[in-house]
Design a protein around this motif. Structure first.
Motif, short mmCIF file in Angstrom:
data_model
loop_
_atom_site.label_atom_id
_atom_site.label_comp_id
_atom_site.label_asym_id
_atom_site.label_seq_id
_atom_site.Cartn_x
_atom_site.Cartn_y
_atom_site.Cartn_z
N SER A 71 -2.75 9.09 17.41
CA SER A 71 -3.18 10.08 16.42
C SER A 71 -3.14 11.49 16.99
O SER A 71 -2.88 12.46 16.25
CB SER A 71 -4.58 9.74 15.89
OG SER A 71 -5.52 9.64 16.94
N GLN B 108 -8.93 14.17 12.08
CA GLN B 108 -7.66 13.44 12.07
C GLN B 108 -7.48 12.51 13.26
O GLN B 108 -6.68 11.58 13.19
CB GLN B 108 -6.48 14.44 12.04
CG GLN B 108 -6.24 15.09 10.70
CD GLN B 108 -5.07 16.05 10.78
OE1 GLN B 108 -5.23 17.26 10.64
NE2 GLN B 108 -3.88 15.53 11.00
N GLU C 36 0.45 12.63 16.62
CA GLU C 36 0.73 13.03 15.24
C GLU C 36 0.18 14.41 14.95
O GLU C 36 0.79 15.21 14.22
CB GLU C 36 0.15 12.01 14.26
CG GLU C 36 0.81 10.65 14.30
CD GLU C 36 2.28 10.69 13.89
OE1 GLU C 36 2.63 11.55 13.04
OE2 GLU C 36 3.07 9.91 14.44
#
Length: 465
Positions: free
Chosen positions: A289, A133, A292
């Motif tokens: 990222s 991710q 997140e």
């Protein structure tokens, strides 16, 4: 305990429900046949992957927390809290799903178990997903900000400044602005002294000082290196020399532990965030990222939005602590990249490997009252054994209370116990810290007891002059 051990101790009805949940074919009234069917399914790579995928999907939020823990045994209240979002009867459904079991010893402090091999398989599942991710870069960014161990140098600067100046406190308990301005000129890392009106929650002195200085000052006070007394700030030279003798990595580790203890109130899942960051390794990671990814473990706190907590209370502080460095694509652009330093990986790994009594997980278990009583609010035989050398038990019904007095301090020192270690332990486990009047009397009693001990060992006729 491993899965085969947990299954062996499980009851037949429990095994039957697990087999039904996993859609296994077996003789329903034979414990051995059910157990073997479950283990055969677990040992088959495809079947195991199906189980893990199902558990991590159906119990996602709870399983994320479970795999980040450095242990696999849990208190019933702790597991009930983790499974609360899943409604009534969630613990029973977790038993039926086959990933949660009851410890065979009913007297244990942590009666619920996630088998170590189940936890490891779910952990590998999440780590692979997390790494996929987050965007990475292979080379260093053009502009890198790395403070390394500057926080240790500035602690030394603070101590030297206090020793060389008459530093007094305002009525609110803060240093005067002229002292702060002079300190900022001497520090390796300078901070703005312009603070918002409302500041609280991130340490005892966050209301008065900028973030990094507040952390350094609180740490110095908690270590006993700096002492506030009668409206003045002074240095305890003995404790300072003991601090200076420690290795750099030990000093940074103590700073990190202090940071977690100070910030885990407003950021309850801070330890989970740090464990997640450690598992991503030392690559350069895209900050957006990474944010997140960590978002499920973050929360707003009064005047701080969730993004403020991430950017200011976690990323910035990890850079101050030497745990991480940040990078930008140009000198003018905001930080875009995040990397755990080699020392940071070591510090986070050590914290992850420590026992469940470690500060990152420990709940404050003592209240130190101004009347010199220590009340144990979370009974723990190990805690009470540790505080015993310098206290005496107060007889009471329903409350485990102790009292610290001059003679108990003298007794502990006479028996060879380490008072500084004892005090640090009490500070770590105390809900509100040690009241100042108690701190002052403890220092006097210790000094008096040590003075008497030195006098006893002084040769006849020798004087201090």
């Amino acid at each position: 305990m491993r899965l085969n051990e947990c299954l062996n101790h499980a009851s037949v009805p429990t095994l039957q429900r697990i087999a039904k949940s996993l859609h296994l074919t077996c003789v329903p009234y034979s414990k051995l046949d059910i157990l073997q069917s479950i283990l055969e399914a677990w040992l088959d790579p495809d079947a195991r992957k199906t189980m893990v995928d199902r558990w991590c999907t159906e119990w996602d939020a709870a399983m994320r927390r479970v795999v980040l823990q450095p242990r696999h045994a849990f208190a019933r209240e702790e597991m009930a809290s983790l499974l609360a979002p899943y409604g009534d009867g969630a613990i029973d459904r977790a038993f039926e799903a086959g990933w949660l079991y009851v410890h065979p010893d009913p007297a244990t402090k942590f009666p619920l178990i996630v088998p170590v091999d189940v936890q490891a398989a779910c952990h590998a599942h999440y780590v692979a997903a997390w790494r996929a991710q987050v965007a990475k870069r292979l080379d260093d960014p053009p502009c890198v900000h790395d403070e390394e161990d500057a926080i240790l140098a500035d602690l030394e600067t603070l101590v030297a400044y206090v020793r060389d100046h008459d530093v007094r406190l305002t009525t609110t308990g803060a240093m005067y602005k002229r002292n702060l301005e002079q300190l900022m000129q001497l520090f390796e890392v300078e901070e703005s002294l312009e603070l918002p009106r409302w500041r609280f929650g991130y340490g005892k002195r966050a209301f008065a000082y900028p973030d990094r200085l507040a952390l350094i000052y609180d740490f110095a006070c908690d270590e006993g290196v700096i002492v506030e007394q009668d409206g003045r700030v002074e240095v305890d030279d003995a404790r300072w020399m003991a601090w200076k003798s420690r290795l750099t990595v030990v000093k940074l580790r103590r700073f990190l532990r202090h940071y977690i203890a100070s910030y885990r109130g407003p950021i309850p899942r801070l330890a989970d965030v740090l464990r997640l960051i450690r598992r991503l390794g030392g690559d350069w990671l895209d900050l957006a990222s990474l944010y997140e990814l960590c978002l499920p473990f973050l929360n707003a706190f009064y005047y701080d939005s969730t993004e403020d907590v991430w950017r200011t209370r976690i990323v910035k502080m990890l850079v101050h602590l030497g745990v991480a460095r940040i990078g930008s694509d140009t000198p003018e652009s905001p930080p875009k990249w995040f990397q755990t330093t080699e020392v940071g990986q070591e510090l986070l790994s050590q914290g992850d490997a420590e026992s469940t009594a470690d500060l990152t997980e420990r709940r404050p278990a003592l209240v130190v009252q101004p009347n010199f009583e220590l009340v144990v609010v979370s009974p723990d035989p190990r805690l009470e054994e540790t505080i015993a050398p310098f206290v005496e038990r107060i007889p009471s019904d329903g409350v485990r209370a102790y009292r610290v007095l001059a003679h108990t301090i003298a007794r502990g020192l006479r028996e060879g116990h380490d008072f500084d270690a004892w005090r640090a332990f009490v500070v770590r486990h105390s809900l509100y810290g040690i009241p100042q009047n108690v701190e002052r009397m403890l220092a006097r009693w210790v000094a008096a007891s040590r003075g008497e001990a030195e006098a006893e060992h002084r040769p006849p006729g020798e004087s201090w002059a």
